[in-house]
Design a protein around this motif. Sequence first.
Motif: not given
Length: 229
Positions: A39, A42, A44-46, A69-70, A72
């Motif tokens: 991503v 930040a 957008d992570e969820d 896991t996303a 960053p």
Amino acid sequence: MFNRIIVPLDGSPQSWKAAKVGAIVAEGCDAALQLVSVVFDAGDEDRVVDEMRSGLEFLRGITVEPMVTALPADRKADETVGGAIARHAESVNGAMIVMSSTGRDRSAAVLGSVADDVLRAMLGPIVVVGPEVEEFESFAGDIVVPVDGSDFSETSLPLAAAWGIAFDATPWIVEVLTEPVPAGADVFETSYPNRLARELQESSHHDVEFDVLHGPSAARAISDYALHN
């Protein structure tokens, strides 16, 4: 052999096929399975994690519980998708990446080009799942290991032996001759792969075979051999 199998996802069915292959590798190696998606924001992570979890139905029947896991990307360093994946894998002891070579859904970046990016940045092993792969259930069978006389090509031999043992598969060491070989030169042309196969079998205590291929294109000869043998 490996502690963690890392599978980059982009939301496409092809990337989830790679996840299925990664799950099989993780099960065979008794390793952890981690699904990741890069991503750039930040916030957008969820959402990205939720998207990956909603796709876990692609992995029905696997016995390993995947981590999701996303990742960053480092925007200050103008990090690419491939760079973020490689950086993460290098930070994990005993990691291997399993990824697809195509995929165009959620991310603007295409995993076809990202695969090349990761290959250039990674020091560790990578399994690339091509677009022709459909259903994949096991690595049992034959493992084609191309060599070309260079020390670099031979670095794959210990891994091939380890995979052969872990997945009950037979490594086939193959060399491609792109130039015509004079009549009667059979012994000469087979001496190199024959020697490597003999040495690998002695060191691994596992069956290893060899073959010599011919054709103007090494890539075509190898892919045709893998497809029809």
